[in-house]
Design a protein around this motif. Structure first.
Motif, PDB file in Angstrom:
ATOM      1  N   ARG A  62      -6.583   5.722 -51.883  1.00  0.00           N
ATOM      2  CA  ARG A  62      -7.397   6.845 -51.419  1.00  0.00           C
ATOM      3  C   ARG A  62      -6.785   8.179 -51.826  1.00  0.00           C
ATOM      4  NH1 ARG A  62      -8.559   4.368 -45.368  1.00  0.00           N
ATOM      5  NH2 ARG A  62     -10.612   3.461 -45.814  1.00  0.00           N
ATOM      6  N   ARG A  68      -8.687  11.503 -51.955  1.00  0.00           N
ATOM      7  CA  ARG A  68      -8.928  11.794 -50.552  1.00  0.00           C
ATOM      8  C   ARG A  68      -7.719  12.510 -49.957  1.00  0.00           C
ATOM      9  NH1 ARG A  68     -13.681   9.640 -49.389  1.00  0.00           N
ATOM     10  NH2 ARG A  68     -13.527  10.954 -47.559  1.00  0.00           N
ATOM     11  N   SER A  70     -11.427  14.178 -49.073  1.00  0.00           N
ATOM     12  CA  SER A  70     -12.376  15.106 -49.698  1.00  0.00           C
ATOM     13  C   SER A  70     -12.506  16.325 -48.781  1.00  0.00           C
ATOM     14  CB  SER A  70     -13.735  14.430 -49.908  1.00  0.00           C
ATOM     15  OG  SER A  70     -14.308  14.052 -48.668  1.00  0.00           O
ATOM     16  N   LYS A  90     -19.350  18.185 -46.506  1.00  0.00           N
ATOM     17  CA  LYS A  90     -18.254  17.228 -46.701  1.00  0.00           C
ATOM     18  C   LYS A  90     -18.372  16.754 -48.136  1.00  0.00           C
ATOM     19  CE  LYS A  90     -14.963  14.185 -45.656  1.00  0.00           C
ATOM     20  NZ  LYS A  90     -13.560  14.581 -45.808  1.00  0.00           N
ATOM     21  N   ARG A  91     -17.393  17.106 -48.987  1.00  0.00           N
ATOM     22  CA  ARG A  91     -17.529  17.005 -50.432  1.00  0.00           C
ATOM     23  C   ARG A  91     -17.179  15.613 -50.980  1.00  0.00           C
ATOM     24  NH1 ARG A  91     -17.440  21.617 -53.455  1.00  0.00           N
ATOM     25  NH2 ARG A  91     -18.149  20.142 -55.042  1.00  0.00           N
ATOM     26  N   GLU A  92     -17.977  14.612 -50.610  1.00  0.00           N
ATOM     27  CA  GLU A  92     -17.783  13.273 -51.178  1.00  0.00           C
ATOM     28  C   GLU A  92     -18.125  13.244 -52.665  1.00  0.00           C
ATOM     29  OE1 GLU A  92     -16.606  10.198 -49.358  1.00  0.00           O
ATOM     30  OE2 GLU A  92     -15.832  12.060 -48.516  1.00  0.00           O
ATOM     31  N   ASP A  93     -18.839  14.266 -53.133  1.00  0.00           N
ATOM     32  CA  ASP A  93     -19.146  14.359 -54.559  1.00  0.00           C
ATOM     33  C   ASP A  93     -17.901  14.574 -55.411  1.00  0.00           C
ATOM     34  OD1 ASP A  93     -19.167  16.975 -53.212  1.00  0.00           O
ATOM     35  OD2 ASP A  93     -19.643  17.795 -55.182  1.00  0.00           O
ATOM     36  N   LEU A  94     -16.801  15.001 -54.774  1.00  0.00           N
ATOM     37  CA  LEU A  94     -15.555  15.241 -55.510  1.00  0.00           C
ATOM     38  C   LEU A  94     -14.689  13.993 -55.636  1.00  0.00           C
ATOM     39  CD1 LEU A  94     -14.542  18.767 -54.136  1.00  0.00           C
ATOM     40  CD2 LEU A  94     -15.659  18.195 -56.298  1.00  0.00           C
ATOM     41  N   ASN A  95     -15.081  12.901 -54.995  1.00  0.00           N
ATOM     42  CA  ASN A  95     -14.344  11.648 -55.155  1.00  0.00           C
ATOM     43  C   ASN A  95     -14.373  11.177 -56.607  1.00  0.00           C
ATOM     44  OD1 ASN A  95     -13.955  11.508 -52.376  1.00  0.00           O
ATOM     45  ND2 ASN A  95     -15.643  10.079 -52.039  1.00  0.00           N
ATOM     46  N   HIS A 100     -19.571   8.649 -52.575  1.00  0.00           N
ATOM     47  CA  HIS A 100     -18.872   7.953 -51.492  1.00  0.00           C
ATOM     48  C   HIS A 100     -18.674   6.467 -51.772  1.00  0.00           C
ATOM     49  CE1 HIS A 100     -23.053   6.923 -50.773  1.00  0.00           C
ATOM     50  NE2 HIS A 100     -22.689   6.018 -49.893  1.00  0.00           N
ATOM     51  N   ASN A 103     -15.371   4.384 -51.765  1.00  0.00           N
ATOM     52  CA  ASN A 103     -14.658   4.096 -50.515  1.00  0.00           C
ATOM     53  C   ASN A 103     -14.701   2.623 -50.155  1.00  0.00           C
ATOM     54  OD1 ASN A 103     -14.171   6.877 -50.156  1.00  0.00           O
ATOM     55  ND2 ASN A 103     -16.084   7.158 -49.029  1.00  0.00           N
TER      56      ASN A 103
END
Length: 406
Positions: A62, A68, A70, A90-95, A100, A103
């Motif tokens: 992660r 992570r 994020s 909540k910037r899950e687009d940056l993963n 997401h 994850n």
């Protein structure tokens, strides 16, 4: 109820019973061969999440691979444009891989290797689950096979290319509507042909037990992170937590961190498509009934013959006639509410976030942004909305350019 030794996990109110039920929703598969395989998967999942080596490896991946935690971002210009409540993302687009989905894919592939499987098989709609699973499989040296509807393959060509580059076997599915439901059916059939050596790695909180619990567990990192971050950033909790819902994995992940907070309204946003007064939508929670689809009970859209209905959404990851059993349970228990957004509103939000914040969102995530933009105007400036920006829109750019005038 399973014991969780690490800091992430589903809230007690959204854990299934021994029959895999969340209230009356969910359940276990009846097919004897599949039932045996899924019982083994459930046992393996419950064992691995309490193993210190697994916990340490997930923590390492992660942090060093996914990127992570994020971040939480205050969308000031978008908030000013809308008026009223302040909108945070909540910037899950940056993963890594852009959504997401990574994850749970890392957890699923680690579990497959622990169980001695040499291959993972899955479906994908928008392609983000397919890309994330192919990425995790490449990282861990395991074979990957992805089934994808031909309609979605045409819409999401960049993700198709990514999966091919990552070395996955991509299976086009042309039966029926050629979208997500048919991809799930096709992937399950392939899994049955090689059940000894492969693991079905489902892409959302749907399907028979243990998938809703398993995917929800791995996605709960979103909500736990977001709650702590929001408190640190603002000194309080958001008034509303908002996420798009197709199958519902990103929403379940976000909601998990706020289940004890009665003052935080949890809102899932589903696709109204061309309008709820037309047949061209996928608003399962708004217009669906209690029924069964692909081995589990949930709210589902049915046709006149009682079969899962053909559905429509501009977002390939949301065009599914069912929904996760946790969400069906949350709806009936009034622990979350569910709204809908049209294709036109989705496109407007896509362009607004791109032009005002320099963030190009996935069409799926744009549904949640659209709802936040709409409801912010009805709230005061000292109130807050936290949106799970579940993915970035690279995959959607060509499709959107054909739909909007620049």
């Amino acid at each position: 109820m399973i014991e969780i030794k690490n800091s992430y996990g589903l809230h007690a109110s959204t854990l299934p019973n021994k029959e895999g039920l969340f209230g009356e929703f969910g359940g276990k598969i009846g097919h004897p061969e599949l039932a045996k395989a899924l019982d083994e998967l459930e046992t393996g999942f419950h064992e691995i999440i309490n193993e210190q080596d697994f916990i340490a490896e997930m923590k390492r991946l992660r942090e060093t691979y996914v990127g992570r935690p994020s971040p939480i971002y205050h969308a000031k210009r978008l908030s000013e444009h809308c008026g009223g409540a302040q909108i945070y993302l909540k910037r899950e687009d940056l993963n890594h891989t852009g959504a997401h989905k990574i994850n749970h894919c890392l957890g699923e592939v680690l579990l497959a290797k622990k169980m001695g499987k040499t291959k993972v098989i899955a479906e994908t709609g928008a392609g983000q689950h397919g890309v994330a699973l192919a990425t995790a499989a490449a990282l861990m040296g395991i074979e990957c096979e992805i089934h994808m509807g031909v309609v979605d393959m045409k819409k999401e060509h960049p993700n198709v290319s990514r999966m091919k580059i990552l070395g996955t076997k991509l299976v086009p599915v042309s039966e029926g509507a050629g979208t997500l439901k048919e991809a799930v059916d096709s992937a399950f059939a392939a899994y049955l042909e090689d059940i000894e050596n492969s693991m079905f790695a489902i892409g959302s909180v749907v399907g028979p037990a243990p998938y809703p619990e398993m995917v929800g567990y791995f996605q709960s990192v979103i909500g736990h992170e977001a709650r702590e971050q929001f408190l640190n950033t603002t000194g309080g909790l958001p008034n509303k937590v908002v996420a798009c819902v197709g199958g519902g994995s990103n929403a379940m992940g976000m909601f998990s961190g706020f289940m004890d907070d009665e003052g935080v309204e949890k809102v899932g946003v589903e696709p109204a498509g061309e309008g709820l007064d037309t047949p061209n939508h996928a608003a399962t929670m708004t217009k669906g009934v209690k029924g069964e689809i692909q081995g589990f009970k949930c709210y589902v859209l049915l046709d006149e013959k009682g079969n899962p209905a053909p559905v429509h959404s501009i977002a390939s990851g949301l065009d599914y006639p069912g929904v996760g059993p946790q969400h069906s349970f949350l709806k009936d228990e009034k622990l979350a509410s569910y709204e809908s957004v049209t294709d036109a509103e989705c496109l407007e939000a896509f362009m607004a976030l791109s032009r005002m914040e320099g963030i190009i969102p996935a069409l799926e995530s744009s549904h949640a942004v659209a709802y936040a933009m709409k409801i912010a105007k009805e709230m005061s400036s000292d109130q807050t909305i936290l949106v799970n920006l579940s993915g970035r829109g690279d995959k959607d750019i060509d499709f959107v350019l054909d739909k909007v005038e620049l």
